[in-house]
Scaffold this motif. Structure first.
Motif, PDB file in Angstrom:
ATOM      1  N   ALA A   1       1.767   1.314   5.856  1.00 36.33           N
ATOM      2  CA  ALA A   1       1.842   2.554   5.300  1.00 36.33           C
ATOM      3  C   ALA A   1       1.263   2.160   3.780  1.00 36.33           C
ATOM      4  N   ARG A   2       2.127   0.703   3.132  1.00 36.35           N
ATOM      5  CA  ARG A   2       1.760   0.400   2.023  1.00 36.35           C
ATOM      6  C   ARG A   2      -0.011   0.662   1.614  1.00 36.35           C
ATOM      7  N   PHE A   3      -0.708  -0.526   2.211  1.00 35.98           N
ATOM      8  CA  PHE A   3      -2.341  -0.149   2.274  1.00 35.98           C
ATOM      9  C   PHE A   3      -1.750   1.345   2.206  1.00 35.98           C
ATOM     10  N   LEU A   4      -2.161   2.651   2.537  1.00 37.47           N
ATOM     11  CA  LEU A   4      -2.482   3.615   3.028  1.00 37.47           C
ATOM     12  C   LEU A   4      -1.799   4.573   1.646  1.00 37.47           C
ATOM     13  N   ALA A   5      -0.985   3.537   0.867  1.00 37.39           N
ATOM     14  CA  ALA A   5       0.038   4.863  -0.382  1.00 37.39           C
ATOM     15  C   ALA A   5      -0.734   3.824  -1.511  1.00 37.39           C
ATOM     16  N   GLU A   6      -1.628   2.847  -1.179  1.00 34.65           N
ATOM     17  CA  GLU A   6      -2.547   2.343  -2.354  1.00 34.65           C
ATOM     18  C   GLU A   6      -3.394   2.584  -2.227  1.00 34.65           C
ATOM     19  N   HIS A   7      -3.906   2.911  -1.794  1.00 31.50           N
ATOM     20  CA  HIS A   7      -5.366   3.489  -1.171  1.00 31.50           C
ATOM     21  C   HIS A   7      -6.064   4.281  -0.665  1.00 31.50           C
ATOM     22  N   GLN A   8      -4.669   5.439  -0.509  1.00 37.18           N
ATOM     23  CA  GLN A   8      -5.052   6.779  -0.432  1.00 37.18           C
ATOM     24  C   GLN A   8      -6.449   8.080  -0.704  1.00 37.18           C
ATOM     25  N   ALA A   9      -6.428   7.514  -2.112  1.00 40.51           N
ATOM     26  CA  ALA A   9      -7.172   8.547  -2.917  1.00 40.51           C
ATOM     27  C   ALA A   9      -8.867   7.535  -2.381  1.00 40.51           C
ATOM     28  N   ILE A  10      -8.857   6.519  -2.619  1.00 39.67           N
ATOM     29  CA  ILE A  10     -10.601   6.247  -1.842  1.00 39.67           C
ATOM     30  C   ILE A  10     -11.250   7.163  -0.064  1.00 39.67           C
ATOM     31  N   PHE A  11      -9.851   6.798   0.467  1.00 38.35           N
ATOM     32  CA  PHE A  11     -10.337   8.017   1.229  1.00 38.35           C
ATOM     33  C   PHE A  11     -10.970   8.739   1.360  1.00 38.35           C
ATOM     34  N   ASP A  12      -9.433   9.984   0.337  1.00 40.07           N
ATOM     35  CA  ASP A  12      -9.841  11.552   0.309  1.00 40.07           C
ATOM     36  C   ASP A  12     -11.277  11.811  -0.460  1.00 40.07           C
ATOM     37  N   GLU A  13     -10.972  10.710  -1.653  1.00 45.13           N
ATOM     38  CA  GLU A  13     -12.335  10.357  -2.228  1.00 45.13           C
ATOM     39  C   GLU A  13     -13.475  10.408  -1.582  1.00 45.13           C
TER      40      GLU A  13
END
Length: 86
Positions: A53-65
């Protein structure tokens, strides 16, 4: 260690998931369930989920982009975007 038999009722879809996942791991259903309980009791599962959850909170924008770029480049049909990584 001596083994004890337990009985539990679950929905058929849950039972099938347990059978498939146990087979994927090369375990019996009983050994698979024992592993899940041990991981849960030790806190390992909770720590792993918290870390994810912490990883995704930090990097979600990269996946979305990356998904947006793939869609814009025609690598994904518009409107077929999957669920967010989280």
């Amino acid at each position: 260690m001596a083994k004890t038999q337990l009985g539990a009722r679950v929905d058929e879809d849950v039972a099938e998931l347990a059978r498939k996942r146990a087979a994927d791991l090369g375990l019996s259903v009983g050994d698979y369930l024992a592993r899940l309980v041990q991981e849960d009791a030790s806190g390992l599962r909770a720590r792993a989920l918290d870390a994810a959850a912490r990883f995704l909170a930090e990097h979600q924008a990269i996946f979305d982009e990356a998904e947006a770029e793939a869609e814009a480049d025609g690598r994904r049909p518009e409107g077929s975007r999957g669920a967010r990584a989280a």
